[in-house]
Scaffold this motif. Structure first.
Motif, PDB file in Angstrom:
ATOM      1  N   ASP A  41      -2.796   2.695 -75.766  1.00 12.20           N
ATOM      2  CA  ASP A  41      -4.178   2.365 -76.139  1.00 12.20           C
ATOM      3  C   ASP A  41      -5.195   2.865 -75.121  1.00 12.20           C
ATOM      4  OD1 ASP A  41      -3.953   0.618 -73.993  1.00 12.20           O
ATOM      5  OD2 ASP A  41      -4.085  -1.214 -75.198  1.00 12.20           O
ATOM      6  N   GLY A  42      -4.715   3.532 -74.083  1.00 11.96           N
ATOM      7  CA  GLY A  42      -5.607   4.104 -73.079  1.00 11.96           C
ATOM      8  C   GLY A  42      -5.802   3.246 -71.854  1.00 11.96           C
ATOM      9  N   SER A  43      -5.380   1.990 -71.893  1.00  7.29           N
ATOM     10  CA  SER A  43      -5.518   1.119 -70.733  1.00  7.29           C
ATOM     11  C   SER A  43      -4.483   1.477 -69.673  1.00  7.29           C
ATOM     12  CB  SER A  43      -5.360  -0.349 -71.145  1.00  7.29           C
ATOM     13  OG  SER A  43      -4.071  -0.587 -71.690  1.00  7.29           O
ATOM     14  N   THR A  44      -4.781   1.117 -68.444  1.00  7.82           N
ATOM     15  CA  THR A  44      -3.858   1.385 -67.346  1.00  7.82           C
ATOM     16  C   THR A  44      -3.127   0.101 -66.967  1.00  7.82           C
ATOM     17  OG1 THR A  44      -5.604   1.004 -65.707  1.00  7.82           O
ATOM     18  CG2 THR A  44      -5.253   3.273 -66.455  1.00  7.82           C
ATOM     19  N   ALA A  45      -1.962   0.270 -66.393  1.00 10.42           N
ATOM     20  CA  ALA A  45      -1.148  -0.879 -66.027  1.00 10.42           C
ATOM     21  C   ALA A  45      -0.351  -0.558 -64.783  1.00 10.42           C
ATOM     22  CB  ALA A  45      -0.203  -1.257 -67.170  1.00 10.42           C
ATOM     23  N   ALA A  46       0.062  -1.601 -64.094  1.00 12.13           N
ATOM     24  CA  ALA A  46       0.957  -1.472 -62.940  1.00 12.13           C
ATOM     25  C   ALA A  46       1.909  -2.658 -62.979  1.00 12.13           C
ATOM     26  CB  ALA A  46       0.177  -1.441 -61.638  1.00 12.13           C
ATOM     27  N   ARG A 105      18.889   5.264 -55.404  1.00 19.17           N
ATOM     28  CA  ARG A 105      17.486   5.105 -55.787  1.00 19.17           C
ATOM     29  C   ARG A 105      16.892   3.876 -55.101  1.00 19.17           C
ATOM     30  NH1 ARG A 105      15.830   8.499 -59.792  1.00 19.17           N
ATOM     31  NH2 ARG A 105      17.364   9.330 -61.256  1.00 19.17           N
ATOM     32  N   HIS A 106      15.562   3.816 -55.113  1.00 13.37           N
ATOM     33  CA  HIS A 106      14.886   2.628 -54.600  1.00 13.37           C
ATOM     34  C   HIS A 106      15.291   1.429 -55.448  1.00 13.37           C
ATOM     35  CE1 HIS A 106      12.464   5.293 -52.174  1.00 13.37           C
ATOM     36  NE2 HIS A 106      12.033   5.927 -53.247  1.00 13.37           N
ATOM     37  N   ARG A 107      15.573   0.329 -54.801  1.00 10.76           N
ATOM     38  CA  ARG A 107      15.946  -0.886 -55.531  1.00 10.76           C
ATOM     39  C   ARG A 107      14.730  -1.556 -56.176  1.00 10.76           C
ATOM     40  NH1 ARG A 107      20.518  -3.905 -54.848  1.00 10.76           N
ATOM     41  NH2 ARG A 107      20.932  -2.868 -52.845  1.00 10.76           N
ATOM     42  N   ASP A 108      13.568  -1.397 -55.530  1.00  9.88           N
ATOM     43  CA  ASP A 108      12.351  -2.067 -56.004  1.00  9.88           C
ATOM     44  C   ASP A 108      11.213  -1.049 -56.047  1.00  9.88           C
ATOM     45  OD1 ASP A 108      13.604  -4.806 -55.663  1.00  9.88           O
ATOM     46  OD2 ASP A 108      13.603  -4.112 -53.574  1.00  9.88           O
ATOM     47  N   VAL A 109      10.541  -0.960 -57.187  1.00  9.32           N
ATOM     48  CA  VAL A 109       9.445  -0.003 -57.315  1.00  9.32           C
ATOM     49  C   VAL A 109       8.262  -0.626 -58.043  1.00  9.32           C
ATOM     50  CG1 VAL A 109      10.980   2.003 -57.341  1.00  9.32           C
ATOM     51  CG2 VAL A 109      10.288   0.953 -59.508  1.00  9.32           C
ATOM     52  N   ILE A 147       5.481   4.637 -71.790  1.00 10.37           N
ATOM     53  CA  ILE A 147       4.655   4.901 -70.612  1.00 10.37           C
ATOM     54  C   ILE A 147       4.086   6.311 -70.693  1.00 10.37           C
ATOM     55  CG2 ILE A 147       5.820   3.257 -69.117  1.00 10.37           C
ATOM     56  CD1 ILE A 147       7.489   5.528 -67.976  1.00 10.37           C
ATOM     57  N   LEU A 148       2.838   6.445 -70.282  1.00  9.60           N
ATOM     58  CA  LEU A 148       2.148   7.732 -70.220  1.00  9.60           C
ATOM     59  C   LEU A 148       1.691   7.968 -68.785  1.00  9.60           C
ATOM     60  CD1 LEU A 148       0.042   7.094 -73.404  1.00  9.60           C
ATOM     61  CD2 LEU A 148       1.544   9.080 -73.186  1.00  9.60           C
ATOM     62  N   ASN A 149       1.819   9.204 -68.327  1.00  8.72           N
ATOM     63  CA  ASN A 149       1.329   9.615 -67.009  1.00  8.72           C
ATOM     64  C   ASN A 149       1.806   8.677 -65.884  1.00  8.72           C
ATOM     65  OD1 ASN A 149      -0.119  11.533 -68.513  1.00  8.72           O
ATOM     66  ND2 ASN A 149      -1.938  10.243 -68.604  1.00  8.72           N
ATOM     67  N   PRO A 150       3.102   8.372 -65.829  1.00 13.70           N
ATOM     68  CA  PRO A 150       3.562   7.392 -64.842  1.00 13.70           C
ATOM     69  C   PRO A 150       3.784   7.976 -63.452  1.00 13.70           C
ATOM     70  CG  PRO A 150       5.418   8.156 -66.115  1.00 13.70           C
ATOM     71  CD  PRO A 150       4.204   8.832 -66.699  1.00 13.70           C
ATOM     72  N   THR A 151       3.638   7.114 -62.470  1.00 16.96           N
ATOM     73  CA  THR A 151       4.057   7.394 -61.094  1.00 16.96           C
ATOM     74  C   THR A 151       4.670   6.104 -60.556  1.00 16.96           C
ATOM     75  OG1 THR A 151       1.908   6.752 -60.163  1.00 16.96           O
ATOM     76  CG2 THR A 151       2.234   9.094 -60.688  1.00 16.96           C
TER      77      THR A 151
END
Length: 225
Positions: free
Chosen positions: A161-166, A149-153, A118-122
């Motif tokens: 490859d530069g694409s974003t994901a969630a 911690r939060h149980r679900d995030v 993971i890159l640049n995660p939040t």
């Protein structure tokens, strides 16, 4: 019983320039053998890492991810953040393939997590539910403490490859996601821990290595209801 999470203190921004970050990475890639995992007290561990924006080329990025994966496996661990190698860059690798006692797995909602970088995660919670369990860190060897911690995030990040994901995670997978993302913002698990629960590995194995935390909560006197 659920408890509230503790806020993460804000770490100082890394003073490293893009050129300095590139130099550190290239030095690691040019060195034979696996680099050491830096321990707490190293300044990079407490800095807010730089966002990845092309400080290294695609080939070097792939090589760095593979080197980090090798270090994580050798440790062994379920995640590794670039600052743990002295690199103030928002990059982490995650993977959980450990065989765990079925009772503990059920209590902790621990299921296998396939390898991914993971890159640049939040992240942000997707429910009000929390979970409290013992947790350790490769950059603070020899100790464990209970962290709520939060149980679900929901994790938002950039792929190599530069694409974003969630993606959404729950249980122990969500814990790994939060732990590694916190590293990239200058945080360690002790920032969110119940300090009365802090145990060295030997005492944890002898007294508190249960699927849950109730025995430790009562025996050590933390998270009073």
């Amino acid at each position: 019983m659920e408890f509230a999470t503790r806020p993460l203190p804000v770490g100082p921004e890394t003073p490293f320039t893009a050129s300095q970050i590139r130099d550190v990475i290239q030095q690691i890639l040019a060195t034979e053998g696996l680099p050491a995992i830096v321990q707490v007290g190293h300044p990079v561990i407490r800095q807010h890492a730089a966002r990845f924006d092309g400080q290294i080329d695609d080939t070097e990025l792939v090589q760095l991810i593979e080197r980090m994966r090798d270090v994580m496996h050798a440790a062994p661990g379920v995640g590794l953040a670039a600052p743990q190698l002295g690199i103030p860059l928002q990059l982490a690798v995650l993977e959980d393939r450990f065989d765990v006692d079925p009772i503990a797995s059920e209590a902790r909602q621990r299921t296998p997590l396939g390898f991914f970088p993971i890159l640049n995660p939040t992240y942000e919670p997707t429910s009000p539910s929390t979970a409290s369990f013992y947790e350790g860190c490769l950059s603070m060897r020899g100790f464990q403490a209970v962290v709520t911690r939060h149980r679900d995030v929901r994790l938002s990040y950039q792929r190599p490859d530069g694409s974003t994901a969630a993606e959404e995670f729950t249980g122990w997978q969500a814990r790994i996601v939060q732990h590694e993302t916190d590293h990239l913002h200058g945080g360690i698990y002790l920032d969110r821990a119940e300090l009365r629960s802090l145990s060295n590995d030997g005492e944890y194995r002898t007294n508190w290595a249960y699927p849950g935390i109730e025995e430790a909560r009562h025996g050590l006197g933390f998270l009073d209801s």
